[in-house]
Design a protein around this motif. Sequence first.
Motif, PDB file in Angstrom:
ATOM      1  N   PRO A 119       0.695  -0.715   0.009  1.00 50.90           N
ATOM      2  CA  PRO A 119       0.017   0.184   0.039  1.00 50.90           C
ATOM      3  C   PRO A 119       0.676   1.181  -0.082  1.00 50.90           C
ATOM      4  CG  PRO A 119      -0.961  -1.577   1.473  1.00 50.90           C
ATOM      5  CD  PRO A 119       0.222  -1.995   1.128  1.00 50.90           C
ATOM      6  N   ARG A 120       0.471   2.207  -1.167  1.00 49.38           N
ATOM      7  CA  ARG A 120       1.678   3.688  -1.439  1.00 49.38           C
ATOM      8  C   ARG A 120       1.456   3.765  -0.282  1.00 49.38           C
ATOM      9  NH1 ARG A 120       4.890   3.745  -4.467  1.00 49.38           N
ATOM     10  NH2 ARG A 120       4.654   5.571  -3.277  1.00 49.38           N
ATOM     11  N   SER A 121       0.812   3.659   1.732  1.00 53.21           N
ATOM     12  CA  SER A 121       0.772   4.785   2.956  1.00 53.21           C
ATOM     13  C   SER A 121       1.873   4.198   3.498  1.00 53.21           C
ATOM     14  CB  SER A 121      -0.072   4.391   3.489  1.00 53.21           C
ATOM     15  OG  SER A 121      -0.723   2.792   3.636  1.00 53.21           O
ATOM     16  N   ASP A 122       2.039   2.902   3.586  1.00 55.10           N
ATOM     17  CA  ASP A 122       3.240   2.682   3.784  1.00 55.10           C
ATOM     18  C   ASP A 122       4.385   2.401   3.566  1.00 55.10           C
ATOM     19  OD1 ASP A 122       1.903   0.855   5.595  1.00 55.10           O
ATOM     20  OD2 ASP A 122       1.876  -0.877   4.396  1.00 55.10           O
ATOM     21  N   ASN A 123       4.721   2.503   1.827  1.00 54.99           N
ATOM     22  CA  ASN A 123       5.524   2.685   1.026  1.00 54.99           C
ATOM     23  C   ASN A 123       6.127   3.982   1.248  1.00 54.99           C
ATOM     24  OD1 ASN A 123       5.793   0.301  -0.858  1.00 54.99           O
ATOM     25  ND2 ASN A 123       5.073   1.215  -2.284  1.00 54.99           N
ATOM     26  N   GLY A 124       5.564   5.182   0.946  1.00 51.24           N
ATOM     27  CA  GLY A 124       5.910   6.767   1.759  1.00 51.24           C
ATOM     28  C   GLY A 124       6.798   6.557   3.566  1.00 51.24           C
ATOM     29  N   ILE A 125       6.145   6.494   3.832  1.00 49.80           N
ATOM     30  CA  ILE A 125       6.973   5.595   5.289  1.00 49.80           C
ATOM     31  C   ILE A 125       8.039   5.337   4.931  1.00 49.80           C
ATOM     32  CG2 ILE A 125       6.919   4.812   7.993  1.00 49.80           C
ATOM     33  CD1 ILE A 125       3.603   4.926   8.011  1.00 49.80           C
ATOM     34  N   ARG A 126       8.428   4.192   5.053  1.00 48.76           N
ATOM     35  CA  ARG A 126       9.560   3.651   4.006  1.00 48.76           C
ATOM     36  C   ARG A 126      10.657   4.670   3.715  1.00 48.76           C
ATOM     37  NH1 ARG A 126       7.695  -1.319   4.156  1.00 48.76           N
ATOM     38  NH2 ARG A 126       7.319  -1.074   1.530  1.00 48.76           N
ATOM     39  N   GLU A 127       9.636   4.792   2.571  1.00 54.25           N
ATOM     40  CA  GLU A 127      11.418   5.318   1.080  1.00 54.25           C
ATOM     41  C   GLU A 127      11.026   6.982   2.453  1.00 54.25           C
ATOM     42  OE1 GLU A 127       9.057   4.353  -2.003  1.00 54.25           O
ATOM     43  OE2 GLU A 127       8.862   5.753  -2.073  1.00 54.25           O
ATOM     44  N   ASP A 128      10.442   7.678   2.921  1.00 54.12           N
ATOM     45  CA  ASP A 128      10.862   9.028   3.936  1.00 54.12           C
ATOM     46  C   ASP A 128      11.649   8.447   4.953  1.00 54.12           C
ATOM     47  OD1 ASP A 128       7.791  10.486   3.386  1.00 54.12           O
ATOM     48  OD2 ASP A 128       9.386  10.650   2.156  1.00 54.12           O
ATOM     49  N   THR A 129      11.603   7.149   5.628  1.00 51.37           N
ATOM     50  CA  THR A 129      12.575   7.368   6.668  1.00 51.37           C
ATOM     51  C   THR A 129      13.967   6.821   6.321  1.00 51.37           C
ATOM     52  OG1 THR A 129      10.635   5.718   7.506  1.00 51.37           O
ATOM     53  CG2 THR A 129      13.166   5.503   8.748  1.00 51.37           C
ATOM     54  N   SER A 130      13.794   6.386   4.969  1.00 51.61           N
ATOM     55  CA  SER A 130      15.431   5.545   5.114  1.00 51.61           C
ATOM     56  C   SER A 130      16.151   7.873   4.080  1.00 51.61           C
ATOM     57  CB  SER A 130      15.252   5.238   3.105  1.00 51.61           C
ATOM     58  OG  SER A 130      14.720   4.099   4.191  1.00 51.61           O
ATOM     59  N   ALA A 131      14.901   8.087   3.875  1.00 53.35           N
ATOM     60  CA  ALA A 131      15.949   9.906   3.263  1.00 53.35           C
ATOM     61  C   ALA A 131      16.151  10.415   4.146  1.00 53.35           C
ATOM     62  CB  ALA A 131      14.687  10.385   2.209  1.00 53.35           C
ATOM     63  N   LEU A 132      15.173  10.379   5.124  1.00 53.47           N
ATOM     64  CA  LEU A 132      15.151  11.140   6.597  1.00 53.47           C
ATOM     65  C   LEU A 132      16.578  11.260   7.206  1.00 53.47           C
ATOM     66  CD1 LEU A 132      11.994  11.943   7.711  1.00 53.47           C
ATOM     67  CD2 LEU A 132      13.242  13.583   7.170  1.00 53.47           C
ATOM     68  N   LEU A 133      16.684  10.096   7.405  1.00 53.33           N
ATOM     69  CA  LEU A 133      17.829   8.855   7.507  1.00 53.33           C
ATOM     70  C   LEU A 133      18.972   9.608   7.369  1.00 53.33           C
ATOM     71  CD1 LEU A 133      16.918   6.152   9.434  1.00 53.33           C
ATOM     72  CD2 LEU A 133      17.977   7.404  10.753  1.00 53.33           C
ATOM     73  N   LEU A 134      19.263   9.778   5.506  1.00 49.98           N
ATOM     74  CA  LEU A 134      20.754  10.465   5.019  1.00 49.98           C
ATOM     75  C   LEU A 134      20.487  11.840   5.167  1.00 49.98           C
ATOM     76  CD1 LEU A 134      22.529   9.051   3.232  1.00 49.98           C
ATOM     77  CD2 LEU A 134      20.702   9.132   0.790  1.00 49.98           C
ATOM     78  N   SER A 135      19.778  12.455   5.006  1.00 47.55           N
ATOM     79  CA  SER A 135      19.533  13.648   5.075  1.00 47.55           C
ATOM     80  C   SER A 135      20.293  14.363   6.209  1.00 47.55           C
ATOM     81  CB  SER A 135      18.243  14.046   5.015  1.00 47.55           C
ATOM     82  OG  SER A 135      17.174  14.096   6.268  1.00 47.55           O
ATOM     83  N   VAL A 136      20.058  13.592   6.967  1.00 47.45           N
ATOM     84  CA  VAL A 136      20.783  13.833   8.490  1.00 47.45           C
ATOM     85  C   VAL A 136      22.258  13.670   8.277  1.00 47.45           C
ATOM     86  CG1 VAL A 136      21.481  13.516  10.821  1.00 47.45           C
ATOM     87  CG2 VAL A 136      18.756  13.158  10.355  1.00 47.45           C
TER      88      VAL A 136
END
Length: 197
Positions: A119-136
């Motif tokens: 489901p797109r909602s699950d994807n968004g959470i997973r993808e944003d988490t990866s990107a957010l951690l890398l952005s730190v």
Amino acid sequence: MTTTRSYRSTEERRREIVDATIRVLAEHGFAATSFARIREIAELSSTRMISYHFADKAALMGAVVEHVVQKAAAVMVPAMEAETTWRGKLAAYIRTNLCFLAENRLAARAVIEVISNAPRSDNGIREDTSALLLSVLLSQGQQAGEFRAFDPLVVARSIRASIDAFATTMPATDEAAEAAIGEIVELFDRATRPEGA
């Protein structure tokens, strides 16, 4: 001569089911990944053994992603920690992630199947988490003066998109994959370093 399956602990049985699921996902795709097919690959006596360990297909797919992410992290984190500069940490993050995908092609394809069909909602959470951690990591490198000024989340998403694209289009040979990995590492090193560095 009759053979009997040795006793498996709960953890061993879950791992056995996850490994079989990875193979089925990679070889047949998400839609064709059924408990019946997994049972066959895992050589289980009944699909009820899968249901006992995983409430439903969604829970099993979540376990597949978690398993692969943990395996990747076990390789990536020590490599990043061994680096003393932020540029080195970024290069290690990209290189070890790509090398893990190249060395674990079935797992890479399986996770792509799950993410593409979840489901797109699950994807968004997973993808944003990866990107957010890398952005730190990128922000910390900027504060240390090792990276130029840019929007860390935009660049993090670009790096993640390149890694995901590599997973779906990686070269067939080890030599070609290594060359592609080198190009991607160099690309983002050049893109993030300060002018004149």
